[in-house]
Design a protein around this motif. Structure first.
Motif, PDB file in Angstrom:
ATOM      1  N   CYS A   1      -4.554  -9.272 -17.219  1.00  0.00           N
ATOM      2  CA  CYS A   1      -3.568  -8.140 -16.294  1.00  0.00           C
ATOM      3  C   CYS A   1      -2.814  -8.979 -15.201  1.00  0.00           C
ATOM      4  CB  CYS A   1      -4.396  -7.000 -15.869  1.00  0.00           C
ATOM      5  SG  CYS A   1      -6.012  -7.337 -15.225  1.00  0.00           S
ATOM      6  N   ASP A   2      -2.165  -7.994 -14.394  1.00  0.00           N
ATOM      7  CA  ASP A   2      -1.641  -8.469 -13.089  1.00  0.00           C
ATOM      8  C   ASP A   2      -2.698  -9.038 -12.207  1.00  0.00           C
ATOM      9  OD1 ASP A   2       0.871  -7.747 -13.977  1.00  0.00           O
ATOM     10  OD2 ASP A   2       1.227  -6.336 -12.524  1.00  0.00           O
ATOM     11  N   GLY A   3      -2.258  -9.873 -11.492  1.00  0.00           N
ATOM     12  CA  GLY A   3      -3.296 -10.742 -10.472  1.00  0.00           C
ATOM     13  C   GLY A   3      -3.942 -11.624 -11.140  1.00  0.00           C
ATOM     14  N   SER A   4      -3.708 -12.158 -12.249  1.00  0.00           N
ATOM     15  CA  SER A   4      -4.409 -13.240 -13.078  1.00  0.00           C
ATOM     16  C   SER A   4      -3.904 -14.694 -12.567  1.00  0.00           C
ATOM     17  CB  SER A   4      -4.214 -13.214 -14.588  1.00  0.00           C
ATOM     18  OG  SER A   4      -4.696 -12.277 -14.996  1.00  0.00           O
ATOM     19  N   SER A   5      -4.574 -15.699 -12.513  1.00  0.00           N
ATOM     20  CA  SER A   5      -4.110 -16.894 -11.759  1.00  0.00           C
ATOM     21  C   SER A   5      -3.741 -18.036 -12.979  1.00  0.00           C
ATOM     22  CB  SER A   5      -5.072 -17.541 -10.881  1.00  0.00           C
ATOM     23  OG  SER A   5      -5.217 -16.502  -9.665  1.00  0.00           O
ATOM     24  N   PRO A   6      -2.515 -18.147 -13.113  1.00  0.00           N
ATOM     25  CA  PRO A   6      -2.241 -19.432 -13.850  1.00  0.00           C
ATOM     26  C   PRO A   6      -2.767 -20.658 -13.127  1.00  0.00           C
ATOM     27  CG  PRO A   6      -0.280 -18.819 -12.640  1.00  0.00           C
ATOM     28  CD  PRO A   6      -1.559 -17.928 -12.343  1.00  0.00           C
ATOM     29  N   MET A   7      -3.039 -21.733 -14.026  1.00  0.00           N
ATOM     30  CA  MET A   7      -3.512 -22.693 -13.671  1.00  0.00           C
ATOM     31  C   MET A   7      -2.434 -23.949 -13.935  1.00  0.00           C
ATOM     32  SD  MET A   7      -6.771 -22.494 -12.863  1.00  0.00           S
ATOM     33  CE  MET A   7      -7.420 -23.899 -12.712  1.00  0.00           C
ATOM     34  N   CYS A   8      -2.286 -24.587 -12.658  1.00  0.00           N
ATOM     35  CA  CYS A   8      -1.296 -25.661 -12.484  1.00  0.00           C
ATOM     36  C   CYS A   8      -2.063 -27.269 -12.661  1.00  0.00           C
ATOM     37  CB  CYS A   8      -0.456 -25.503 -11.216  1.00  0.00           C
ATOM     38  SG  CYS A   8       0.728 -26.842 -10.707  1.00  0.00           S
ATOM     39  N   TYR A   9      -1.288 -28.005 -13.430  1.00  0.00           N
ATOM     40  CA  TYR A   9      -1.876 -29.163 -13.598  1.00  0.00           C
ATOM     41  C   TYR A   9      -0.644 -30.319 -13.547  1.00  0.00           C
ATOM     42  CZ  TYR A   9      -5.811 -26.721 -16.026  1.00  0.00           C
ATOM     43  OH  TYR A   9      -6.888 -25.762 -16.162  1.00  0.00           O
ATOM     44  N   PRO A  10      -1.247 -31.672 -13.227  1.00  0.00           N
ATOM     45  CA  PRO A  10      -0.136 -32.414 -13.694  1.00  0.00           C
ATOM     46  C   PRO A  10       0.366 -32.836 -15.254  1.00  0.00           C
ATOM     47  CG  PRO A  10      -2.179 -33.662 -12.345  1.00  0.00           C
ATOM     48  CD  PRO A  10      -2.560 -32.219 -12.778  1.00  0.00           C
ATOM     49  N   HIS A  11       1.413 -32.870 -15.196  1.00  0.00           N
ATOM     50  CA  HIS A  11       1.866 -32.706 -16.695  1.00  0.00           C
ATOM     51  C   HIS A  11       1.221 -33.511 -17.702  1.00  0.00           C
ATOM     52  CE1 HIS A  11       4.711 -33.026 -20.048  1.00  0.00           C
ATOM     53  NE2 HIS A  11       5.027 -31.950 -19.777  1.00  0.00           N
ATOM     54  N   GLY A  12       0.854 -33.028 -18.728  1.00  0.00           N
ATOM     55  CA  GLY A  12      -0.125 -33.677 -19.797  1.00  0.00           C
ATOM     56  C   GLY A  12      -1.772 -33.890 -19.405  1.00  0.00           C
ATOM     57  N   GLU A  13      -2.030 -33.284 -18.209  1.00  0.00           N
ATOM     58  CA  GLU A  13      -3.418 -33.423 -18.187  1.00  0.00           C
ATOM     59  C   GLU A  13      -4.022 -32.517 -18.760  1.00  0.00           C
ATOM     60  OE1 GLU A  13      -6.258 -32.510 -14.140  1.00  0.00           O
ATOM     61  OE2 GLU A  13      -4.858 -34.451 -14.100  1.00  0.00           O
TER      62      GLU A  13
END
Length: 119
Positions: free
Chosen positions: A34-46
């Motif tokens: 639902c709203d408020g979830s956090s996407p995870m950001c990684y170095p590309h391919g990690e």
């Protein structure tokens, strides 16, 4: 064409900062329904994606993935990735910047649903 995932100006600025520091990036919406979830950001391919993941699109020239199972919950919505003050996920790159990515959403209109079905 209707985008399944979009980005706010605030989040776009944060992506640009992270690209300057880490190089190319990728996102994975892991968990949350639902709203408020956090996407995870990684170095590309990690983060290894596979057949169980769906590429929803790109934000700031950065691919955005979600698991197929989770996509079934979200497929009727457009994800809007924003950035707010706070701490991100433990393994997400934005943590040291004092910001975190957050997922907001809106339900697609009937016209948008038809357009997506025909694409």
């Amino acid at each position: 064409m209707v985008a399944r995932v979009t980005v706010t100006e605030e989040a776009l600025r944060l992506i640009e900062t992270l690209v300057d520091i880490h190089g190319p990036l990728m996102f994975h919406q892991s968990g949350g329904c639902c709203d408020g979830s956090s996407p995870m950001c990684y170095p590309h391919g990690e983060f290894r994606t596979g057949e169980s993941d769906v590429l929803l699109g790109e934000i700031g020239d950065t691919p955005f993935y979600m698991s197929k199972d989770q996509y079934e919950y979200w497929k009727h919505t457009q994800l809007i990735i924003d950035a707010i003050d706070g701490r991100g996920g433990m393994f997400s790159l934005e943590g040291p910047e004092g910001k975190r990515f957050i997922t907001r959403s809106r339900v697609f209109t009937e016209e948008e649903k038809r357009e997506l079905a025909n694409s």
